[in-house]
Design a protein around this motif. Sequence first.
Motif, PDB file in Angstrom:
ATOM      1  N   LYS A  47       0.796  -1.225   0.000  1.00  0.00           N
ATOM      2  CA  LYS A  47       0.000   0.000   0.000  1.00  0.00           C
ATOM      3  C   LYS A  47       0.830   1.277   0.000  1.00  0.00           C
ATOM      4  N   ILE A  48       2.143   1.168   0.222  1.00  0.00           N
ATOM      5  CA  ILE A  48       2.914   2.400   0.424  1.00  0.00           C
ATOM      6  C   ILE A  48       3.967   2.603  -0.654  1.00  0.00           C
ATOM      7  N   ASP A  49       3.879   1.833  -1.728  1.00  0.00           N
ATOM      8  CA  ASP A  49       4.882   1.931  -2.784  1.00  0.00           C
ATOM      9  C   ASP A  49       4.490   2.994  -3.808  1.00  0.00           C
ATOM     10  N   TYR A  50       4.369   4.227  -3.333  1.00  0.00           N
ATOM     11  CA  TYR A  50       4.006   5.335  -4.215  1.00  0.00           C
ATOM     12  C   TYR A  50       5.067   6.432  -4.126  1.00  0.00           C
ATOM     13  N   PRO A  51       5.155   7.282  -5.145  1.00  0.00           N
ATOM     14  CA  PRO A  51       6.055   8.433  -5.068  1.00  0.00           C
ATOM     15  C   PRO A  51       5.614   9.379  -3.950  1.00  0.00           C
ATOM     16  N   ASP A  52       6.542  10.194  -3.465  1.00  0.00           N
ATOM     17  CA  ASP A  52       6.232  11.104  -2.360  1.00  0.00           C
ATOM     18  C   ASP A  52       5.068  12.038  -2.679  1.00  0.00           C
ATOM     19  N   ALA A  53       4.953  12.450  -3.930  1.00  0.00           N
ATOM     20  CA  ALA A  53       3.866  13.374  -4.296  1.00  0.00           C
ATOM     21  C   ALA A  53       2.500  12.764  -3.989  1.00  0.00           C
ATOM     22  N   ILE A  54       2.390  11.446  -4.091  1.00  0.00           N
ATOM     23  CA  ILE A  54       1.138  10.749  -3.772  1.00  0.00           C
ATOM     24  C   ILE A  54       1.064  10.437  -2.278  1.00  0.00           C
ATOM     25  N   LEU A  55       2.188  10.000  -1.703  1.00  0.00           N
ATOM     26  CA  LEU A  55       2.184   9.706  -0.266  1.00  0.00           C
ATOM     27  C   LEU A  55       1.877  10.949   0.566  1.00  0.00           C
ATOM     28  N   ASN A  56       2.167  12.107   0.032  1.00  0.00           N
ATOM     29  CA  ASN A  56       1.914  13.344   0.784  1.00  0.00           C
ATOM     30  C   ASN A  56       0.488  13.861   0.631  1.00  0.00           C
ATOM     31  N   ARG A  57      -0.307  13.251  -0.217  1.00  0.00           N
ATOM     32  CA  ARG A  57      -1.700  13.679  -0.412  1.00  0.00           C
ATOM     33  C   ARG A  57      -2.586  13.186   0.739  1.00  0.00           C
ATOM     34  N   ARG A  58      -3.587  13.955   1.072  1.00  0.00           N
ATOM     35  CA  ARG A  58      -4.534  13.589   2.129  1.00  0.00           C
ATOM     36  C   ARG A  58      -5.954  13.840   1.643  1.00  0.00           C
ATOM     37  N   MET A  59      -6.885  12.971   2.011  1.00  0.00           N
ATOM     38  CA  MET A  59      -8.297  13.297   1.853  1.00  0.00           C
ATOM     39  C   MET A  59      -8.674  14.281   2.956  1.00  0.00           C
ATOM     40  N   GLU A 250     -17.309 -23.380   0.775  1.00  0.00           N
ATOM     41  CA  GLU A 250     -16.840 -22.920  -0.526  1.00  0.00           C
ATOM     42  C   GLU A 250     -17.578 -21.618  -0.859  1.00  0.00           C
ATOM     43  N   TYR A 251     -16.855 -20.528  -0.850  1.00  0.00           N
ATOM     44  CA  TYR A 251     -17.449 -19.218  -1.107  1.00  0.00           C
ATOM     45  C   TYR A 251     -16.756 -18.535  -2.279  1.00  0.00           C
ATOM     46  N   GLU A 252     -17.507 -17.693  -2.967  1.00  0.00           N
ATOM     47  CA  GLU A 252     -16.913 -16.720  -3.879  1.00  0.00           C
ATOM     48  C   GLU A 252     -16.858 -15.392  -3.141  1.00  0.00           C
ATOM     49  N   CYS A 253     -15.878 -14.565  -3.497  1.00  0.00           N
ATOM     50  CA  CYS A 253     -15.732 -13.315  -2.759  1.00  0.00           C
ATOM     51  C   CYS A 253     -16.830 -12.323  -3.149  1.00  0.00           C
ATOM     52  N   THR A 254     -17.009 -11.339  -2.276  1.00  0.00           N
ATOM     53  CA  THR A 254     -17.979 -10.262  -2.500  1.00  0.00           C
ATOM     54  C   THR A 254     -17.205  -8.952  -2.535  1.00  0.00           C
ATOM     55  N   PRO A 255     -16.595  -8.592  -3.659  1.00  0.00           N
ATOM     56  CA  PRO A 255     -15.679  -7.447  -3.678  1.00  0.00           C
ATOM     57  C   PRO A 255     -16.359  -6.119  -3.375  1.00  0.00           C
ATOM     58  N   TRP A 256     -17.650  -6.007  -3.660  1.00  0.00           N
ATOM     59  CA  TRP A 256     -18.353  -4.753  -3.372  1.00  0.00           C
ATOM     60  C   TRP A 256     -18.779  -4.660  -1.913  1.00  0.00           C
ATOM     61  N   GLY A 257     -18.559  -5.721  -1.132  1.00  0.00           N
ATOM     62  CA  GLY A 257     -18.986  -5.719   0.271  1.00  0.00           C
ATOM     63  C   GLY A 257     -18.178  -4.752   1.126  1.00  0.00           C
ATOM     64  N   MET A 258     -16.903  -4.550   0.761  1.00  0.00           N
ATOM     65  CA  MET A 258     -16.065  -3.595   1.488  1.00  0.00           C
ATOM     66  C   MET A 258     -15.371  -2.697   0.469  1.00  0.00           C
ATOM     67  N   PRO A 259     -16.108  -1.762  -0.121  1.00  0.00           N
ATOM     68  CA  PRO A 259     -15.529  -0.882  -1.134  1.00  0.00           C
ATOM     69  C   PRO A 259     -14.497   0.063  -0.526  1.00  0.00           C
ATOM     70  N   ALA A 260     -13.513   0.440  -1.336  1.00  0.00           N
ATOM     71  CA  ALA A 260     -12.429   1.294  -0.845  1.00  0.00           C
ATOM     72  C   ALA A 260     -12.469   2.672  -1.499  1.00  0.00           C
ATOM     73  N   ARG A 261     -12.312   3.702  -0.664  1.00  0.00           N
ATOM     74  CA  ARG A 261     -12.205   5.081  -1.146  1.00  0.00           C
ATOM     75  C   ARG A 261     -10.884   5.641  -0.653  1.00  0.00           C
ATOM     76  N   ASN A 262     -10.065   6.170  -1.563  1.00  0.00           N
ATOM     77  CA  ASN A 262      -8.793   6.766  -1.179  1.00  0.00           C
ATOM     78  C   ASN A 262      -8.537   8.006  -2.036  1.00  0.00           C
ATOM     79  N   ILE A 263      -7.315   8.499  -2.038  1.00  0.00           N
ATOM     80  CA  ILE A 263      -7.034   9.765  -2.737  1.00  0.00           C
ATOM     81  C   ILE A 263      -7.191   9.632  -4.244  1.00  0.00           C
TER      82      ILE A 263
END
Length: 386
Positions: A47-59, A250-263
């Motif tokens: 999750k942290i392998d971004y350039p500093d310009a992105i790591l320094n962004r905040r919501m 035996e389950y299939e995943c539910t990807p929309w069950g925990m949606p992610a919002r970031n910068i």
Amino acid sequence: MAIPFFKEMRIGGYLLKQKLLGRKRYPLVLMLEPLFRCNLACVGCGKIDYPDAILNRRMTAQECWDAADECGAPMVAIPGGEPLIHKEIGEIVRGLVARKKFVSLCTNALLLEKKLDLFEPSPYLFFSVHLDGLRDHHDKAVSQKGVFDRAVSAIKAAKARGFTVNVNATIFDGHPAEEIAKFLDLTVELGVGVSMSPGYAYERAPDQEHFLNRTKTKKLFRDVFAMGKGKKWNFMHSGLFLDFLAGNQEYECTPWGMPARNIFGWQKPCYLLGEGYAKTFKELMDTTDWDTYGTGKYEKCADCMAHCGYEPTAATAALNNPLKAMWVSLRGIKTTGPMVPEIDMSKQRPAQYIFSEQVQKKLSEIRKDEALAAEQKAARKASTAA
């Protein structure tokens, strides 16, 4: 620490409402990442392998509240990055609690004791402290000595102040079942609940050799659960999800069950996998080709058994078949006998690698924003001088 009864009732009522409304896809937990910057560099993190310009962004706080309102999920988990680095984190949490969202603030706890004054104990607020195991194992996993002791100290301090604290553990290959069992015994001593999940095989994680495959995951969790018979480990998971980890469902995943919002925006398709972004939650739900993701469908999902994709599946399964859920709860997790057949992987589509493309697009947006801000600042200065 038991989950408050009214929390279970609220979430159960939300699930029942979605079922009665006939909704096929709906969120259970919003994964809100207000920043990617972290004060640790764990070898299994992607999750942290971004350039500093992105790591320094905040919501902003307002963007965080808007995301929660837009999504509508009853719970908001705040991972990162390390959310306690965010200068507005206290304000963000207060706004979410005011909206009566159950907030799980995920932290490595290095700053927790120092920042406890930013928060007030509430049945809507939970600290979820990252601990991957006992002292030596955890410090190795986070690539820094002393982190385990500081985290445990912070847990005790937070509990003494009246906060609810859980721990969350990511499990990797090579972690002996006996050690995991001792770690779970420690959580009982600390008086905290625990969530556990096999680590997702992030393509950008520095260590690519210790992600569990599905067969190893099931065997390891069976061994751990077998050692827990008669003990009072307090898992923050549904019984059916734990039964799934042990190879009995035996389950299939539910990807929309925990949606992610970031910068970047709303992440497609899930918290773990970034395959593009949508500007709104509705756009995420309407334009993501959900049927092309999941184990057996997409190479990047092959070994995933993480809670964020499968806990919502287990919750839906419990709602659709309460007697089965009750039976698993009464019986306990089955740790012997044949496992359910594995999902066929022969037709999964190959992985696509678009990380660099997304980063360059975001950097271009950042440069445009900075240029516009500079122009506006110069215009205001010229206007004032005139």
